[in-house]
Enzyme design. Sequence first.
Site, mmCIF file in Angstrom:
data_model
loop_
_atom_site.group_PDB
_atom_site.id
_atom_site.type_symbol
_atom_site.label_atom_id
_atom_site.label_comp_id
_atom_site.label_asym_id
_atom_site.label_seq_id
_atom_site.Cartn_x
_atom_site.Cartn_y
_atom_site.Cartn_z
ATOM 1 N N GLU A 70 -18.198 28.374 -34.531
ATOM 2 C CA GLU A 70 -17.533 28.288 -33.223
ATOM 3 C C GLU A 70 -16.055 28.652 -33.341
ATOM 4 O O GLU A 70 -15.399 28.329 -34.333
ATOM 5 C CB GLU A 70 -17.613 26.872 -32.643
ATOM 6 C CG GLU A 70 -19.001 26.348 -32.425
ATOM 7 C CD GLU A 70 -19.696 26.909 -31.203
ATOM 8 O OE1 GLU A 70 -19.034 27.594 -30.394
ATOM 9 O OE2 GLU A 70 -20.904 26.654 -31.058
ATOM 10 N N THR A 71 -15.563 29.301 -32.301
ATOM 11 C CA THR A 71 -14.122 29.470 -32.080
ATOM 12 C C THR A 71 -13.794 28.874 -30.720
ATOM 13 O O THR A 71 -14.463 29.187 -29.727
ATOM 14 C CB THR A 71 -13.717 30.953 -32.108
ATOM 15 O OG1 THR A 71 -13.977 31.495 -33.405
ATOM 16 C CG2 THR A 71 -12.232 31.118 -31.800
#
Length: 265
Positions: free
Chosen positions: A47-48
């Site tokens: 995830e970002t």
Amino acid sequence: MHSTPIFQIDAFSATTFGGNPAAVCPLDKWLSDEQLLNIAAENNLSETAFYVKHAEHYAIRWFTPAVEVDLCGHATLAAAYVIHHFEEPSQQQITFHSQRSGYLHVNVVDGLFALDFPTDQIEKTDLTDLLIEATNARPIEAYRGKTDYMLVFSSEKEIAELIPNLQLMKEIDARGIIVTARGDNQDFVSRFFGPAVGVDEDPVCGSAHSTLIPYWSQKLGKQTLTARQLSKRGGELYCAHQKDRVEIAGRAALYLRGEIFLPEY
């Protein structure tokens, strides 16, 4: 050329190289969806998180290397860590707003970041052949939440030794598959597989605990619980069930701070 800060935080771990790494990108204003996805793909982490500061809250969005997702626990914790340590160190409650998941609060107490998330609504479902064949062990129950399936097994050993059929999991209409059992030293343990969204195994999936916590709270008759995700990196979570909300708390560690360079936007 435009530059923007980037951080990499190991969430749900007190030290680096544990827990779940997430990238965090503070922005002055939103980039295009294509640019956000390109950055997430370049980061190549599960995830970002991207956020933009508003007067009373931080607008937040989450991307895997392949898609935008409705909710992400460890990247929200990572974003709160960045805000608390680098933007507003005196802030003990950080409020995010997501167009997909509403308002999310993170309370900072003695180094713990406690996520206040909506409780997932889960329903028991049939153990279909596809769900049974998704792993090398046989689950005893199956549940469906808003975005994931949850498969319940008999023992922590089964979870630790479980081998997912990732190709088969891609055929299941869900963000991912949560597998869980009662823990030997914690109240419950779990793992999370999301090959359909570009994440074969998420080291520590905070959002999955919005599904896990209400189930285990009811099953064990406890409001507060301890949990461990049994990925290779592992992660510790401190949980509480509060009717329509769940609290998911953990520590975090800074791994990287830098800049990324983008074409003008």
